[in-house]
Scaffold this motif. Structure first.
Motif, PDB file in Angstrom:
ATOM      1  N   ASP A   9       0.829  -1.198   0.000  1.00 32.97           N
ATOM      2  CA  ASP A   9       0.000   0.000   0.000  1.00 32.97           C
ATOM      3  C   ASP A   9       0.864   1.248   0.000  1.00 32.97           C
ATOM      4  O   ASP A   9       0.541   2.244  -0.619  1.00 32.97           O
ATOM      5  CB  ASP A   9      -1.001  -0.014   1.174  1.00 32.97           C
ATOM      6  CG  ASP A   9      -0.377   0.086   2.545  1.00 32.97           C
ATOM      7  OD1 ASP A   9       0.390   1.019   2.778  1.00 32.97           O
ATOM      8  OD2 ASP A   9      -0.701  -0.769   3.398  1.00 32.97           O
ATOM      9  N   ASN A  60     -10.912  -6.765   7.480  1.00 31.24           N
ATOM     10  CA  ASN A  60      -9.672  -6.940   6.743  1.00 31.24           C
ATOM     11  C   ASN A  60      -9.707  -6.082   5.479  1.00 31.24           C
ATOM     12  O   ASN A  60     -10.525  -6.309   4.590  1.00 31.24           O
ATOM     13  CB  ASN A  60      -9.495  -8.414   6.374  1.00 31.24           C
ATOM     14  CG  ASN A  60      -8.134  -8.712   5.792  1.00 31.24           C
ATOM     15  OD1 ASN A  60      -7.440  -7.830   5.311  1.00 31.24           O
ATOM     16  ND2 ASN A  60      -7.742  -9.976   5.828  1.00 31.24           N
ATOM     17  N   SER A  62      -7.124  -5.654   3.365  1.00 31.39           N
ATOM     18  CA  SER A  62      -5.958  -5.962   2.528  1.00 31.39           C
ATOM     19  C   SER A  62      -6.237  -5.791   1.048  1.00 31.39           C
ATOM     20  O   SER A  62      -5.317  -5.502   0.268  1.00 31.39           O
ATOM     21  CB  SER A  62      -5.475  -7.389   2.812  1.00 31.39           C
ATOM     22  OG  SER A  62      -6.495  -8.332   2.524  1.00 31.39           O
ATOM     23  N   ALA A  63      -7.512  -5.944   0.621  1.00 28.92           N
ATOM     24  CA  ALA A  63      -7.832  -5.788  -0.805  1.00 28.92           C
ATOM     25  C   ALA A  63      -7.510  -4.391  -1.310  1.00 28.92           C
ATOM     26  O   ALA A  63      -7.237  -4.193  -2.498  1.00 28.92           O
ATOM     27  CB  ALA A  63      -9.306  -6.105  -1.048  1.00 28.92           C
ATOM     28  N   GLU A  66      -4.138  -4.283  -2.792  1.00 32.80           N
ATOM     29  CA  GLU A  66      -3.891  -5.153  -3.942  1.00 32.80           C
ATOM     30  C   GLU A  66      -4.465  -4.612  -5.240  1.00 32.80           C
ATOM     31  O   GLU A  66      -4.076  -5.053  -6.320  1.00 32.80           O
ATOM     32  CB  GLU A  66      -4.489  -6.538  -3.654  1.00 32.80           C
ATOM     33  CG  GLU A  66      -3.851  -7.222  -2.446  1.00 32.80           C
ATOM     34  CD  GLU A  66      -4.656  -8.407  -1.952  1.00 32.80           C
ATOM     35  OE1 GLU A  66      -5.744  -8.652  -2.531  1.00 32.80           O
ATOM     36  OE2 GLU A  66      -4.211  -9.070  -0.989  1.00 32.80           O
ATOM     37  N   LYS A  67      -5.409  -3.663  -5.154  1.00 30.84           N
ATOM     38  CA  LYS A  67      -6.046  -3.136  -6.360  1.00 30.84           C
ATOM     39  C   LYS A  67      -5.411  -1.799  -6.743  1.00 30.84           C
ATOM     40  O   LYS A  67      -5.167  -0.947  -5.891  1.00 30.84           O
ATOM     41  CB  LYS A  67      -7.550  -2.969  -6.136  1.00 30.84           C
ATOM     42  CG  LYS A  67      -8.292  -4.296  -6.016  1.00 30.84           C
ATOM     43  CD  LYS A  67      -9.784  -4.071  -5.853  1.00 30.84           C
ATOM     44  CE  LYS A  67     -10.558  -5.387  -5.986  1.00 30.84           C
ATOM     45  NZ  LYS A  67     -10.143  -6.398  -5.031  1.00 30.84           N
ATOM     46  N   VAL A 220     -16.218  -1.556  -9.168  1.00 31.86           N
ATOM     47  CA  VAL A 220     -15.257  -1.568  -8.064  1.00 31.86           C
ATOM     48  C   VAL A 220     -14.617  -0.189  -7.967  1.00 31.86           C
ATOM     49  O   VAL A 220     -14.077   0.332  -8.950  1.00 31.86           O
ATOM     50  CB  VAL A 220     -14.168  -2.632  -8.291  1.00 31.86           C
ATOM     51  CG1 VAL A 220     -13.121  -2.572  -7.182  1.00 31.86           C
ATOM     52  CG2 VAL A 220     -14.780  -4.027  -8.370  1.00 31.86           C
ATOM     53  N   ARG A 248     -20.005  -3.532  -5.113  1.00 32.09           N
ATOM     54  CA  ARG A 248     -18.622  -3.989  -5.267  1.00 32.09           C
ATOM     55  C   ARG A 248     -17.626  -2.949  -4.761  1.00 32.09           C
ATOM     56  O   ARG A 248     -16.420  -3.121  -4.908  1.00 32.09           O
ATOM     57  CB  ARG A 248     -18.347  -4.299  -6.741  1.00 32.09           C
ATOM     58  CG  ARG A 248     -19.259  -5.369  -7.331  1.00 32.09           C
ATOM     59  CD  ARG A 248     -19.035  -5.489  -8.825  1.00 32.09           C
ATOM     60  NE  ARG A 248     -17.681  -5.925  -9.150  1.00 32.09           N
ATOM     61  CZ  ARG A 248     -17.095  -5.761 -10.332  1.00 32.09           C
ATOM     62  NH1 ARG A 248     -17.750  -5.133 -11.311  1.00 32.09           N
ATOM     63  NH2 ARG A 248     -15.877  -6.187 -10.547  1.00 32.09           N
ATOM     64  N   TYR A 250     -15.676  -0.169  -2.062  1.00 38.72           N
ATOM     65  CA  TYR A 250     -15.108  -0.066  -0.726  1.00 38.72           C
ATOM     66  C   TYR A 250     -15.391   1.349  -0.207  1.00 38.72           C
ATOM     67  O   TYR A 250     -15.129   2.327  -0.909  1.00 38.72           O
ATOM     68  CB  TYR A 250     -13.598  -0.306  -0.757  1.00 38.72           C
ATOM     69  CG  TYR A 250     -13.217  -1.680  -1.278  1.00 38.72           C
ATOM     70  CD1 TYR A 250     -12.971  -2.735  -0.401  1.00 38.72           C
ATOM     71  CD2 TYR A 250     -13.124  -1.925  -2.645  1.00 38.72           C
ATOM     72  CE1 TYR A 250     -12.637  -3.987  -0.867  1.00 38.72           C
ATOM     73  CE2 TYR A 250     -12.792  -3.182  -3.130  1.00 38.72           C
ATOM     74  CZ  TYR A 250     -12.544  -4.208  -2.239  1.00 38.72           C
ATOM     75  OH  TYR A 250     -12.225  -5.445  -2.714  1.00 38.72           O
TER      76      TYR A 250
END
Length: 457
Positions: A9, A60, A62-63, A66-67, A220, A248, A250
């Motif tokens: 990140d 969590n 963590s996604a 990763e994106k 997303v 979808r 965050y």
């Protein structure tokens, strides 16, 4: 030692910050440049939280590391029309108050409109306020939402571009609500926006503020929002927040509230969308006789994850706080409620009440609830509690015995459970819209909410 998640990140956002920082609004202001750089340095130190952090034990994120979320520095409203905004609930009657609409993180003037306001009041997008009235912004921006304590606040402060700015001078009553509408429209790459709102309400003034977060498509994307509210002595602030992001998306958001003597702050949160949601409300009762009401209702289904985190800090005597959070979980949804009430040593005569209730509509839905009291004063009245359960079989039988089908009976009871919070919303148009959304979620026709519920045992 920095773990893998923090390296990912940090490097991803570092590359964007170095490129975008010279183009962000207010770059010509030395104090803002310093603020941004210090915030990003703190984000580098903290990294994104992991489940090893106690306050993030059940969530969590963590996604997010990763994106490849992209932050835009240029406004882009391609494909966004008034009709599309109307379909997602962002349309308003001309006499319903002022509205500032933001698309993909940027102020969209052509969709916005301003009602007449009293002399001395300013409502503007934050980027415009930084350009035209920085002396009003500087004393409060990032003074209450502190980057030192929260990685997402640090990230927002580093990348802050736009949001709502509202200044209400002393002894002023704003009759109509002020709406801040944040819309995310589809892009070819996942988008990140960092809305930043600053609300300053003067002594003995009153205002109603509505925040709305909407997605035009089921894409997303990542919304990282921070709102700071400063209520001076005797001020009254009614705050509403509707979160209807893409299923979808965050959504991580923090609302910080600083209250002076005898001020009143009321907030109602309604959470419906998002794949992963973390909504925080942090209130500091920093003046004697201040009062806060913190309510929320969230509905989640499928694999949605909704985390509600609240902190109410009683710092001085004779303050009162009332908190009611309700959750409705279906499918494999995961809900979290972590509510903290602090009563400091000087805060004698505190009156604080916290209630959390969760309705589980399926065997696979999960709730983690953690109401907390930390009391350091000895003359207080404080209560807290949490209940988790399913629909009452007796209540379902009662409705079915009056000719109502099983699914309709379950829907009516679920509606009644949620409407305990929604019914407290004092803006008629907003309350009606939310009641219709709630009925639709229960597959009930409009107007069905009043049929037979009040008679059920």
């Amino acid at each position: 030692m920095i773990d893998t998640m923090q390296v990912k990140d940090r490097d991803h956002f570092l590359a964007q910050f170095d490129r975008l920082e010279p183009q962000l609004p207010g770059h010509a202001l030395p104090w803002l440049r310093t603020l941004r750089k210090e915030a990003f340095a703190r984000f580098e130190e903290l990294g994104l939280p992991t489940p090893r952090h106690e306050d993030w034990r059940f969530t969590n994120v963590s996604a997010l590391a990763e994106k490849p979320f992209e932050t835009l520095v240029d406004a882009d409203t391609a494909g966004v029309t008034a009709a599309r905004l109307e379909r997602v609930g962002a349309g308003f009657a001309p006499d319903s108050g002022s509205r500032m609409v933001f698309v993909n993180g940027h102020f969209a003037e052509r969709f916005s409109g301003y009602a007449a306001v009293p002399e001395g009041m300013f409502h503007s997008n934050l980027a415009g306020a930084l350009q035209r009235m920085p002396a009003l912004v500087e004393p409060h921006l990032a003074r209450h939402a502190r980057s030192e304590e929260h990685p997402f606040v640090a990230l927002n402060t580093a990348f802050l571009q736009d949001g709502g700015f509202l200044y209400v001078p002393p002894n002023t009553v704003i009759e109509q609500p002020v709406y801040l509408v944040f819309v995310t429209a589809p892009r070819s790459r996942p988008l990140a926006t960092h809305p930043r709102n600053l609300v300053i309400v003067g002594r003995n003034s009153q205002v109603t503020l509505v925040e709305m977060y909407l997605g035009l498509e089921e894409d997303v994307y990542f919304t990282n929002a921070v709102t700071e509210v400063v209520a001076d002595e005797g001020a009254h602030v009614d705050h509403y927040k509707l979160q209807r992001e893409s299923k979808r998306a965050y959504h991580v958001a923090v609302t910080y509230v600083e209250q002076a003597r005898a001020s009143v702050f009321r907030t109602h949160f309604v959470g419906l969308g998002g794949a992963l949601v973390r909504n925080e409300v942090r209130v500091r009762l920093g003046g004697e006789g201040a009062e806060a009401t913190v309510n929320g209702i969230y509905l989640a289904g499928g694999t949605q994850h909704m985390d509600n985190y609240t902190v109410i800090d009683h710092a001085l005597p004779r303050c009162a706080s009332h908190e009611l959070y309700k959750g409705i979980l279906n499918g494999k949804a995961h809900g979290v409620f972590n509510g903290k009430i602090f009563v400091r040593q000087d805060a004698q005569k505190t009156d604080a009440k916290q209630t959390n209730q969760t309705l589980l509509l399926s065997d696979d839905a999960v709730i983690n609830t953690k109401p907390q009291l930390e009391i350091f004063a000895d003359d207080v009245k404080c209560t807290h509690g949490a209940t988790v359960g399913q629909l009452s079989a007796d209540a379902v039988f009662y409705l079915r015995s009056r000719g109502i089908g099983l699914e309709a009976a379950r829907g009516l009871l679920t509606y009644a459970f949620a409407n305990d919070v929604i019914g407290r919303i004092e803006i008629d148009a907003l309350r009606d819209q939310l009641e219709d959304l709630l009925l639709a979620r229960q597959h009930l026709p409009a107007g069905a909410g009043g049929a037979g519920i009040t008679e059920a045992p």
